[in-house]
Design an enzyme around this catalytic site. Structure first.
Site, PDB file in Angstrom:
ATOM      1  N   PHE A 182      -4.357   4.237  14.754  1.00 18.70           N
ATOM      2  CA  PHE A 182      -4.585   5.201  13.681  1.00 18.70           C
ATOM      3  C   PHE A 182      -5.740   4.702  12.831  1.00 18.70           C
ATOM      4  O   PHE A 182      -5.959   3.499  12.713  1.00 18.70           O
ATOM      5  CB  PHE A 182      -3.323   5.354  12.809  1.00 18.70           C
ATOM      6  CG  PHE A 182      -2.446   6.483  13.281  1.00 18.70           C
ATOM      7  CD1 PHE A 182      -1.791   6.411  14.497  1.00 18.70           C
ATOM      8  CD2 PHE A 182      -2.307   7.633  12.510  1.00 18.70           C
ATOM      9  CE1 PHE A 182      -0.997   7.455  14.946  1.00 18.70           C
ATOM     10  CE2 PHE A 182      -1.518   8.682  12.946  1.00 18.70           C
ATOM     11  CZ  PHE A 182      -0.865   8.595  14.157  1.00 18.70           C
TER      12      PHE A 182
ATOM     13  N   PRO B 258      -3.751 -11.056  11.263  1.00 15.83           N
ATOM     14  CA  PRO B 258      -4.135 -10.759  12.648  1.00 15.83           C
ATOM     15  C   PRO B 258      -4.153  -9.249  12.856  1.00 15.83           C
ATOM     16  O   PRO B 258      -3.321  -8.542  12.271  1.00 15.83           O
ATOM     17  CB  PRO B 258      -3.033 -11.404  13.483  1.00 15.83           C
ATOM     18  CG  PRO B 258      -1.936 -11.759  12.548  1.00 15.83           C
ATOM     19  CD  PRO B 258      -2.461 -11.746  11.159  1.00 15.83           C
ATOM     20  N   ASP B 259      -5.084  -8.756  13.661  1.00 12.69           N
ATOM     21  CA  ASP B 259      -5.129  -7.321  13.966  1.00 12.69           C
ATOM     22  C   ASP B 259      -4.151  -7.062  15.119  1.00 12.69           C
ATOM     23  O   ASP B 259      -4.447  -7.352  16.285  1.00 12.69           O
ATOM     24  CB  ASP B 259      -6.552  -6.899  14.344  1.00 12.69           C
ATOM     25  CG  ASP B 259      -6.666  -5.391  14.477  1.00 12.69           C
ATOM     26  OD1 ASP B 259      -5.708  -4.758  14.965  1.00 12.69           O
ATOM     27  OD2 ASP B 259      -7.715  -4.855  14.082  1.00 12.69           O
ATOM     28  N   ILE B 260      -2.972  -6.558  14.770  1.00 17.63           N
ATOM     29  CA  ILE B 260      -1.897  -6.397  15.760  1.00 17.63           C
ATOM     30  C   ILE B 260      -2.318  -5.430  16.866  1.00 17.63           C
ATOM     31  O   ILE B 260      -2.116  -5.680  18.058  1.00 17.63           O
ATOM     32  CB  ILE B 260      -0.610  -5.884  15.078  1.00 17.63           C
ATOM     33  CG1 ILE B 260      -0.215  -6.811  13.925  1.00 17.63           C
ATOM     34  CG2 ILE B 260       0.530  -5.751  16.086  1.00 17.63           C
ATOM     35  CD1 ILE B 260       0.857  -6.247  13.010  1.00 17.63           C
TER      36      ILE B 260
ATOM     37  N   ASN C  83       0.845  -1.193   0.000  1.00 12.60           N
ATOM     38  CA  ASN C  83       0.000   0.000   0.000  1.00 12.60           C
ATOM     39  C   ASN C  83       0.881   1.245   0.000  1.00 12.60           C
ATOM     40  O   ASN C  83       2.104   1.136   0.078  1.00 12.60           O
ATOM     41  CB  ASN C  83      -0.976  -0.022   1.183  1.00 12.60           C
ATOM     42  CG  ASN C  83      -0.264   0.005   2.506  1.00 12.60           C
ATOM     43  OD1 ASN C  83       0.375   0.989   2.862  1.00 12.60           O
ATOM     44  ND2 ASN C  83      -0.337  -1.097   3.267  1.00 12.60           N
TER      45      ASN C  83
ATOM     46  N   LYS D  49       7.879 -18.128  -9.444  1.00 15.56           N
ATOM     47  CA  LYS D  49       7.142 -17.035 -10.071  1.00 15.56           C
ATOM     48  C   LYS D  49       5.907 -17.599 -10.772  1.00 15.56           C
ATOM     49  O   LYS D  49       5.993 -18.584 -11.504  1.00 15.56           O
ATOM     50  CB  LYS D  49       8.059 -16.352 -11.090  1.00 15.56           C
ATOM     51  CG  LYS D  49       7.445 -15.136 -11.684  1.00 15.56           C
ATOM     52  CD  LYS D  49       8.380 -14.477 -12.687  1.00 15.56           C
ATOM     53  CE  LYS D  49       7.588 -13.470 -13.481  1.00 15.56           C
ATOM     54  NZ  LYS D  49       8.020 -13.329 -14.836  1.00 15.56           N
TER      55      LYS D  49
ATOM     56  N   ASP E 260      -4.678  -5.726   5.608  1.00 13.74           N
ATOM     57  CA  ASP E 260      -5.781  -6.442   6.269  1.00 13.74           C
ATOM     58  C   ASP E 260      -5.869  -7.885   5.772  1.00 13.74           C
ATOM     59  O   ASP E 260      -6.418  -8.744   6.448  1.00 13.74           O
ATOM     60  CB  ASP E 260      -7.102  -5.723   6.003  1.00 13.74           C
ATOM     61  CG  ASP E 260      -7.171  -4.398   6.752  1.00 13.74           C
ATOM     62  OD1 ASP E 260      -6.657  -4.339   7.889  1.00 13.74           O
ATOM     63  OD2 ASP E 260      -7.707  -3.422   6.201  1.00 13.74           O
TER      64      ASP E 260
ATOM     65  N   LYS F 293     -11.572  -2.006  19.523  1.00 14.27           N
ATOM     66  CA  LYS F 293     -10.221  -2.552  19.707  1.00 14.27           C
ATOM     67  C   LYS F 293      -9.700  -2.326  21.126  1.00 14.27           C
ATOM     68  O   LYS F 293      -8.595  -2.768  21.446  1.00 14.27           O
ATOM     69  CB  LYS F 293      -9.250  -1.924  18.698  1.00 14.27           C
ATOM     70  CG  LYS F 293      -9.614  -2.220  17.225  1.00 14.27           C
ATOM     71  CD  LYS F 293      -8.429  -1.966  16.305  1.00 14.27           C
ATOM     72  CE  LYS F 293      -8.840  -2.028  14.840  1.00 14.27           C
ATOM     73  NZ  LYS F 293      -7.699  -2.162  13.937  1.00 14.27           N
TER      74      LYS F 293
ATOM     75  N   LYS G 169     -13.721   2.214  16.269  1.00 18.44           N
ATOM     76  CA  LYS G 169     -12.463   1.451  16.370  1.00 18.44           C
ATOM     77  C   LYS G 169     -11.869   1.581  17.781  1.00 18.44           C
ATOM     78  O   LYS G 169     -11.319   0.617  18.315  1.00 18.44           O
ATOM     79  CB  LYS G 169     -11.454   1.941  15.325  1.00 18.44           C
ATOM     80  CG  LYS G 169     -11.819   1.479  13.914  1.00 18.44           C
ATOM     81  CD  LYS G 169     -10.879   2.004  12.849  1.00 18.44           C
ATOM     82  CE  LYS G 169     -11.444   1.675  11.469  1.00 18.44           C
ATOM     83  NZ  LYS G 169     -10.682   2.250  10.372  1.00 18.44           N
TER      84      LYS G 169
HETATM   85  N1  CTP Z   1      -3.837  -2.513  12.347  1.00 11.57           N
HETATM   86  C1  CTP Z   1      -3.125  -3.552  12.896  1.00 11.57           C
HETATM   87  N2  CTP Z   1      -3.161  -4.789  12.325  1.00 11.57           N
HETATM   88  C2  CTP Z   1      -3.892  -5.023  11.233  1.00 11.57           C
HETATM   89  C3  CTP Z   1      -4.623  -3.970  10.650  1.00 11.57           C
HETATM   90  C4  CTP Z   1      -4.564  -2.721  11.231  1.00 11.57           C
HETATM   91  O1  CTP Z   1      -2.452  -3.344  13.895  1.00 11.57           O
HETATM   92  N3  CTP Z   1      -3.896  -6.234  10.689  1.00 11.57           N
HETATM   93  C5  CTP Z   1      -3.810  -1.195  13.007  1.00 11.57           C
HETATM   94  C6  CTP Z   1      -3.104  -0.103  12.250  1.00 11.57           C
HETATM   95  O2  CTP Z   1      -1.730   0.002  12.642  1.00 11.57           O
HETATM   96  C7  CTP Z   1      -3.898   1.137  12.659  1.00 11.57           C
HETATM   97  C8  CTP Z   1      -5.292   0.614  12.848  1.00 11.57           C
HETATM   98  O3  CTP Z   1      -5.146  -0.781  13.129  1.00 11.57           O
HETATM   99  O4  CTP Z   1      -3.450   1.646  13.905  1.00 11.57           O
HETATM  100  C9  CTP Z   1      -6.154   0.757  11.650  1.00 11.57           C
HETATM  101  O5  CTP Z   1      -7.367   0.168  11.945  1.00 11.57           O
HETATM  102  P1  CTP Z   1      -8.178  -0.646  10.863  1.00 11.57           P
HETATM  103  O6  CTP Z   1      -9.460  -1.022  11.508  1.00 11.57           O
HETATM  104  O7  CTP Z   1      -7.407  -1.719  10.273  1.00 11.57           O
HETATM  105  O8  CTP Z   1      -8.372   0.459   9.819  1.00 11.57           O
HETATM  106  P2  CTP Z   1      -8.685   0.202   8.352  1.00 11.57           P
HETATM  107  O9  CTP Z   1      -7.712  -0.739   7.730  1.00 11.57           O
HETATM  108  O10 CTP Z   1      -8.801   1.551   7.769  1.00 11.57           O
HETATM  109  O11 CTP Z   1     -10.061  -0.567   8.549  1.00 11.57           O
HETATM  110  P3  CTP Z   1     -11.344  -0.477   7.683  1.00 11.57           P
HETATM  111  O12 CTP Z   1     -10.868  -0.735   6.322  1.00 11.57           O
HETATM  112  O13 CTP Z   1     -12.179  -1.545   8.267  1.00 11.57           O
HETATM  113  O14 CTP Z   1     -11.827   0.913   7.944  1.00 11.57           O
END
Ligand code: CTP
Length: 401
Positions: free
Chosen positions: A324, A305-307, A210, A289, A279, A342, A338
């Site tokens: 963020f 995983p959502d860290i 990204n 390849k 995500d 979270k 959020k």
């Molecule tokens: N984050 C994380 N691990 C992930 C995804 C996100 O730690 N796998 C953290 C990012 O570092 C940031 C926050 O979660 O602090 C962003 O939240 P998130 O809900 O993932 O935001 P978006 O990706 O924008 O979610 P959405 O698309 O559902 O709005």
């Protein structure tokens, strides 16, 4: 570098090839206005001669506890009192182990025990020695006692290997020493910051990534260090220089980022998740390849995983967890959602639809929400916005003290 002007720096030099850089360090410290007294360990003499340091510092080099003439001129206790700062550069694995265990079996370790001046060390060693669990435990012990640890840097090593263990350059050490002498609002706090994108590999040549530049996370790390915090920065793939005094761990994939963050979590006072963690990741990474075939390619992706959420519910949860959120609409509503879902203390939301801020820009503006308040930060340089956010983190930590 006027912060070091008039300081009496006891420069400890231990055995390592980086000892040759300590000669330049003497000069740089003097350029910054400091007086320098060099104390070498016995082993350091195998790398650089005492005459070099004596000529540069203009003072006889000390190395033995049993040098009667030197002791008569200034005893080791007087020398320990003379120092306003102690810097050991390079600090070898052996020296670090002896300091961690309170040894006094040579002049340098004895001085470190006998001084009440702040002590800083600049480790320098082979990357595997640095990564060794015994070494890391010793470093943790020293940090917990308030010893500042500068570096080590990543890069080519004298032994031909590449990795973390290289001593910081003399000018970087001067900057670190100067910074660490300042007592800011975050002095004594430990902060863990994630930054940048993650790259999720599809095959050996392709990945899903990204546009995150990492600039906001790096600005936060730099400002937090300038405010006195002990900062660890876990960075995804970005082309940014490591801020002075910040410990940096480079990662690529979301899973690696999670592992690095969880490993660094114990003892942290705050976690700030600025990283744009993917995500989703490919369900499988092809070993070879991928060849094109057909008009349509369907990829199977899995949730990462959502860290941030994991940090917030971790048994070793830092007292202040900041997330963020990048939003294009209903910013406050989504951000507050959020924050709640979270289990965060603060959430900093970006309006990514707004021109001139965000991703690759040097400017930013944030709306920050806590359970019972909101603050508008910026617009302004990312460093300024970072400083404002860190003031909120400092307020939060002070309110929970
Ligand atoms: N984050 C994380 N691990 C992930 C995804 C996100 O730690 N796998 C953290 C990012 O570092 C940031 C926050 O979660 O602090 C962003 O939240 P998130 O809900 O993932 O935001 P978006 O990706 O924008 O979610 P959405 O698309 O559902 O709005």
């Amino acid at each position: 570098m006027s912060d070091l002007a008039g300081q009496r720096i006891l420069l400890g030099v231990s055995a390592g090839i980086a000892a040759y850089k300590a000669a330049d360090l003497v000069r740089r410290l003097q350029d910054a206005g400091a007086e320098v007294q060099v104390v070498m360990t016995e082993g350091a003499g195998h790398f650089v001669g005492a005459t070099t340091f004596q000529a540069l510092s203009g003072r006889p080099v000390r190395s033995s506890l049993w040098d009667e003439a030197a002791e008569a001129a200034m005893s080791h206790i007087e020398l320990a009192r003379w120092a306003s700062r102690v810097l050991v550069a390079p600090a070898s694995a052996d020296l670090i182990a002896r300091l961690a265990h309170g040894f006094a079996n040579d002049l340098l370790t004895t001085l470190c025990l006998a001084t009440d001046a702040p002590i800083a060390i600049a480790p320098a060693m082979n990357r595997l020695m640095w990564a060794n669990a015994a070494m890391q435990a010793n470093i943790e012990t020293l940090r917990a006692r308030g010893v500042a640890v500068f570096g080590p840097a990543e890069g080519d090593q004298a032994c031909g290997e590449v990795g973390a263990g290289r001593m910081l350059e003399p000018l970087e050490l001067v900057a670190c020493l100067s910074e660490s002498g300042k007592t800011g609002r975050l002095a004594g706090r430990r902060l863990l910051v994630s930054a940048g994108p993650t790259y999720e590999d599809l095959d050996p040549v392709r990945f899903l990534g990204n546009r995150s530049s990492g600039k906001m996370g790096f600005a936060l790390a730099a400002e937090a260090a300038a405010m006195g915090a002990d900062v660890t920065l876990v960075a995804g793939p970005v082309g940014l220089a490591t801020p002075v005094g910040v410990r940096r761990i480079d990662v690529r994939r979301a899973l690696e980022m999670r592992e690095a963050i969880l490993a660094a979590l114990p003892g942290q006072d705050g976690y700030i998740g600025t990283a744009a963690v993917a995500d989703y990741m490919p369900a499988e990474t092809a070993k070879q390849k991928m060849k094109k075939s057909g008009e349509v390619l369907t990829l199977e992706l899995r949730r990462t995983p959502d860290i941030l959420a994991e940090v917030a519910r971790h048994a070793q949860r830092p007292r202040c967890v900041v997330g963020f959120a990048a939003e294009t609409q209903q910013l406050a509503e989504y951000a507050r959602g959020k924050l709640r879902d979270k289990g965060l203390d603060l959430i900093a939301a970006n309006d990514v639809a707004r021109a001139g801020i965000g991703f690759e820009s040097d400017d930013n503006a944030l709306s920050v929400f806590s359970a019972d308040a909101s603050h508008e930060l910026g617009p302004g340089r990312k460093s300024l916005v970072a400083r404002q956010l860190l003031e909120l983190v400092a307020d939060f930590l002070e309110s929970k003290a």
